[in-house]
Structures are given as C-alpha cells and as structure tokens.
Design a protein around this motif. Structure first.
Motif, mmCIF file in Angstrom:
data_model
loop_
_atom_site.group_PDB
_atom_site.id
_atom_site.type_symbol
_atom_site.label_atom_id
_atom_site.label_comp_id
_atom_site.label_asym_id
_atom_site.label_seq_id
_atom_site.Cartn_x
_atom_site.Cartn_y
_atom_site.Cartn_z
ATOM 1 N N SER A 261 0.836 -1.203 0.000
ATOM 2 C CA SER A 261 0.000 0.000 0.000
ATOM 3 C C SER A 261 0.872 1.255 0.000
ATOM 4 C CB SER A 261 -0.911 -0.009 1.223
ATOM 5 O OG SER A 261 -1.635 1.190 1.310
ATOM 6 N N TYR A 262 1.922 1.237 0.795
ATOM 7 C CA TYR A 262 2.840 2.375 0.854
ATOM 8 C C TYR A 262 3.526 2.591 -0.497
ATOM 9 C CZ TYR A 262 6.910 5.193 1.988
ATOM 10 O OH TYR A 262 7.868 6.174 1.991
ATOM 11 N N GLU A 263 4.002 1.515 -1.095
ATOM 12 C CA GLU A 263 4.676 1.625 -2.391
ATOM 13 C C GLU A 263 3.715 2.120 -3.465
ATOM 14 O OE1 GLU A 263 6.286 -2.306 -2.794
ATOM 15 O OE2 GLU A 263 8.033 -1.835 -1.548
ATOM 16 N N GLN A 264 2.489 1.664 -3.420
ATOM 17 C CA GLN A 264 1.492 2.115 -4.394
ATOM 18 C C GLN A 264 1.203 3.597 -4.201
ATOM 19 O OE1 GLN A 264 -2.189 -0.044 -4.317
ATOM 20 N NE2 GLN A 264 -2.834 0.777 -6.301
ATOM 21 N N ASP A 265 1.088 4.033 -2.955
ATOM 22 C CA ASP A 265 0.860 5.456 -2.670
ATOM 23 C C ASP A 265 2.023 6.300 -3.172
ATOM 24 O OD1 ASP A 265 -1.540 4.860 -1.481
ATOM 25 O OD2 ASP A 265 -0.829 5.125 0.569
ATOM 26 N N GLU A 266 3.248 5.813 -3.022
ATOM 27 C CA GLU A 266 4.434 6.529 -3.488
ATOM 28 C C GLU A 266 4.431 6.624 -5.019
ATOM 29 O OE1 GLU A 266 7.220 8.054 -1.807
ATOM 30 O OE2 GLU A 266 5.606 8.039 -0.338
ATOM 31 N N ASP A 267 4.030 5.530 -5.686
ATOM 32 C CA ASP A 267 3.969 5.527 -7.143
ATOM 33 C C ASP A 267 2.916 6.501 -7.673
ATOM 34 O OD1 ASP A 267 5.998 3.658 -7.229
ATOM 35 O OD2 ASP A 267 4.639 1.948 -7.539
ATOM 36 N N ASP A 268 1.823 6.639 -6.924
ATOM 37 C CA ASP A 268 0.738 7.527 -7.342
ATOM 38 C C ASP A 268 1.068 9.001 -7.102
ATOM 39 O OD1 ASP A 268 -0.684 5.302 -8.042
ATOM 40 O OD2 ASP A 268 -1.943 5.285 -6.234
ATOM 41 N N SER A 269 2.070 9.269 -6.270
ATOM 42 C CA SER A 269 2.413 10.664 -5.943
ATOM 43 C C SER A 269 3.153 11.357 -7.046
ATOM 44 C CB SER A 269 3.286 10.721 -4.690
ATOM 45 O OG SER A 269 2.611 10.172 -3.599
#
Length: 123
Positions: free
Chosen positions: A115-123
């Motif tokens: 979830s954290y990695e996905q949030d970082e990718d979306d930023s």
C-alpha cells in the motif's frame, strides 16, 4: 522518545478509544472499571500529557476537553523507529522484528508495504 508509563498509557488508550474529545471526568470514569484512581491523579497525568505535547485541549464550559495529537498507530510507529535508531543497526533490528512476526502479522506487513509503495507511485 520514551514509551508512556502505565497510567499514561491507560489514559491515552481511553482517549484513543473515544471518537470525540473528552473531559478529565469522562476519562476518569472510563478508567474506573479497571482501576480505582483518584480524580486528581487522572487530572495530574492528563495535564502532564498535555504539557508534554501528547494532547490538545479546548475549553468546553468550565472544563477542558482533551484529544490525542497523534493516532495510536503513529505512536506505535514512532516507538518502532526509535528502537531501530537506538540499536545502531536498523536493518538488523528489522530482521529481528520480522523473525518474531506471526503469519497474520507478516501478511499485514506485506500489505502495508504494498500500500505504501502504491501510494508513493501515485504521488
């Protein structure tokens, strides 16, 4: 950061469990089933937590209503981060931590990292 003392932890837990700010009397009342405490003891510890920056307060009539500044999860995360920093070997500390996880905790950690990695990718 040092962890909370026993009564500080009980008071913070009572406040985290509430969905809205609470007066000292409400916190004192919440703690009564588990432990017999003097109201003034709870008042003193709540005031100390406020002075340490763990609680916010707003006047509500003649009393103050208190609420935590950080979530329970944020507090736990900061304790973990401090423990890693204290050892001088964050990677080793993380490996030791992961070795002790149950299967369910490992799955929760994997999900949190994804979830954290996905949030970082979306930023």
């Amino acid at each position: 950061m040092r962890g909370f003392g026993e009564l500080e932890a009980a008071i913070m837990s009572a406040l985290w469990d509430r969905s809205e700010p609470a007066t000292v009397r409400q916190v004192w009342s919440d703690l009564q089933p588990q432990r017999e405490l003097a109201y003034n003891t709870v008042l003193t510890v709540v005031d100390n937590l406020y002075k340490k920056g763990w609680l916010r307060r707003d006047r509500h009539g003649r009393a103050f209503r208190y609420r935590p500044v950080a979530s329970r999860a944020d507090y736990g995360g900061q304790l973990m981060r401090d423990a890693m920093a204290e050892t001088g070997d964050p990677a080793g500390t993380l490996v030791g931590f992961v070795r002790q996880l149950t299967d369910a905790e490992s799955a929760a950690l994997r999900a949190a990292l994804q979830s954290y990695e996905q949030d970082e990718d979306d930023s």
